[in-house]
Design a protein around this motif. Structure first.
Motif, mmCIF file in Angstrom:
data_model
loop_
_atom_site.group_PDB
_atom_site.id
_atom_site.type_symbol
_atom_site.label_atom_id
_atom_site.label_comp_id
_atom_site.label_asym_id
_atom_site.label_seq_id
_atom_site.Cartn_x
_atom_site.Cartn_y
_atom_site.Cartn_z
ATOM 1 N N GLU A 34 -4.421 -5.664 22.316
ATOM 2 C CA GLU A 34 -5.402 -4.898 21.656
ATOM 3 C C GLU A 34 -4.893 -3.484 21.617
ATOM 4 O O GLU A 34 -5.186 -3.277 20.386
ATOM 5 C CB GLU A 34 -6.798 -5.182 22.284
ATOM 6 C CG GLU A 34 -7.068 -6.846 22.140
ATOM 7 C CD GLU A 34 -7.561 -7.250 20.644
ATOM 8 O OE1 GLU A 34 -7.822 -6.478 19.914
ATOM 9 O OE2 GLU A 34 -7.250 -8.230 20.307
ATOM 10 N N GLY A 35 -4.567 -2.792 22.499
ATOM 11 C CA GLY A 35 -4.127 -1.493 22.514
ATOM 12 C C GLY A 35 -2.960 -1.258 21.670
ATOM 13 O O GLY A 35 -2.944 -0.281 20.902
ATOM 14 N N LYS A 45 -1.628 -3.251 19.349
ATOM 15 C CA LYS A 45 -1.915 -3.438 17.883
ATOM 16 C C LYS A 45 -2.865 -2.654 17.276
ATOM 17 O O LYS A 45 -2.626 -2.507 15.979
ATOM 18 C CB LYS A 45 -2.640 -4.929 17.948
ATOM 19 C CG LYS A 45 -1.505 -6.176 18.226
ATOM 20 C CD LYS A 45 -2.319 -7.458 18.142
ATOM 21 C CE LYS A 45 -1.392 -8.694 18.567
ATOM 22 N NZ LYS A 45 -0.450 -8.925 17.340
ATOM 23 N N SER A 46 -3.575 -1.906 17.864
ATOM 24 C CA SER A 46 -4.462 -0.754 17.241
ATOM 25 C C SER A 46 -3.572 0.357 16.903
ATOM 26 O O SER A 46 -4.200 1.159 16.118
ATOM 27 C CB SER A 46 -5.418 -0.540 18.083
ATOM 28 O OG SER A 46 -5.173 0.087 19.463
ATOM 29 N N PRO A 72 -1.757 -0.648 12.629
ATOM 30 C CA PRO A 72 -2.304 -1.774 11.994
ATOM 31 C C PRO A 72 -1.339 -2.341 10.757
ATOM 32 O O PRO A 72 -0.986 -1.428 10.001
ATOM 33 C CB PRO A 72 -3.632 -1.311 11.302
ATOM 34 C CG PRO A 72 -3.994 0.003 12.028
ATOM 35 C CD PRO A 72 -2.740 0.466 12.632
ATOM 36 N N HIS A 96 -5.086 -2.319 7.457
ATOM 37 C CA HIS A 96 -5.998 -3.526 8.404
ATOM 38 C C HIS A 96 -4.835 -4.417 8.802
ATOM 39 O O HIS A 96 -3.720 -4.361 8.358
ATOM 40 C CB HIS A 96 -6.909 -4.175 7.208
ATOM 41 C CG HIS A 96 -6.246 -4.685 6.069
ATOM 42 N ND1 HIS A 96 -5.635 -5.914 5.987
ATOM 43 C CD2 HIS A 96 -6.407 -4.070 4.731
ATOM 44 C CE1 HIS A 96 -5.107 -5.922 4.720
ATOM 45 N NE2 HIS A 96 -5.816 -4.888 4.074
ATOM 46 N N ASP A 156 -3.454 -7.028 12.525
ATOM 47 C CA ASP A 156 -3.055 -6.686 13.697
ATOM 48 C C ASP A 156 -1.679 -7.369 13.811
ATOM 49 O O ASP A 156 -1.427 -8.040 15.116
ATOM 50 C CB ASP A 156 -4.016 -6.754 14.471
ATOM 51 C CG ASP A 156 -4.399 -8.245 14.566
ATOM 52 O OD1 ASP A 156 -4.024 -8.937 13.812
ATOM 53 O OD2 ASP A 156 -5.290 -8.863 15.472
#
Length: 224
Positions: free
Chosen positions: A101-102, A104-105, A108, A122, A124
């Motif tokens: 998650e980290g 991929k953020s 984007p 937008h 990921d």
């Protein structure tokens, strides 16, 4: 992590940095993404897609956890009389999810299936978390199998189990690219990062290393 291995870790970091720089600069690798996407979208169909899809499942966290990790963890906990076989997969999946998650953020990016490659708005897609799953979760599954069937430890060495996970990770990345589920550069980044994370996980010996001095042990497995 032996001294002679550090060169590989430096190379992995260089690959990750180079791929990321290329994606941001719209360099030759990112343009190659489109060529690979066009080829796979047009040619990987029917039976080929079915075959490729089998290997993409190695990176599906829900599939691996639901059909492999959970059953083996329960059986392993009973076999070793320890909570370690249950807690290790939970911790690995949690930490891996947070890492993905980290990562991929940061940048984007849309997926190739949408037919556009857009950054910063937008999506990921970058990097490929499924490829990382193919390395780490497959290794955890193999180690759990050893807990459940200890005799396999005589035939499949620790190095062999690590090498199997490495092959699984690379197959996952190749399959995700061929199935047009990820851009090639998404996968290249994770193919560099995955072996590094796997080396750290193997070195940590999460199934057999006691957490504190005097931790009760039954056979090979601490009884937390």
């Amino acid at each position: 992590m032996r001294r002679r291995s550090w060169g590989w870790y430096v190379l992995a970091v260089a690959v990750m940095a180079g791929v990321t720089a290329d994606v941001l600069a719209d360099g030759p690798l990112r343009r190659l993404d489109w060529r690979v996407h066009t080829f796979c979208d047009a040619n990987v169909r029917g039976g080929w897609m079915s075959a490729v899809h089998v290997f993409t499942q190695l990176g599906q966290r829900g599939v691996i956890a639901g059909f492999v990790l959970v059953p083996l963890a329960v059986l392993g906990a009973v076999r070793a009389r320890s909570l370690r076989p249950v807690l290790v997969p939970i911790v690995v999946v949690l930490l891996l999810s947070l890492l993905q998650e980290g990562a991929k953020s940061v940048i984007p990016r849309t997926y190739p299936a949408g037919g556009t490659d857009v950054l910063w708005k937008h999506g990921d897609a970058y990097p490929s978390g499924h490829t990382l799953n193919g390395f780490l979760l497959v290794w955890v599954g193999i180690e759990l199998l050893i807990v459940v069937v200890p005799v396999l430890d005589r035939w499949v060495t620790a190095r062999g189990r690590r090498d199997f996970a490495l092959v699984a990770g690379f197959l996952t990345g190749a399959a995700l690219t061929a199935a047009d589920e990820h851009w090639l550069t998404d996968v290249l980044f994770s193919l560099a990062l995955g072996p590094v994370l796997l080396a750290g996980l193997v070195a940590a010996e999460p199934f057999t290393r006691p957490l504190w001095p005097g931790e009760p042990v039954r056979g090979r497995y601490p009884r937390i």
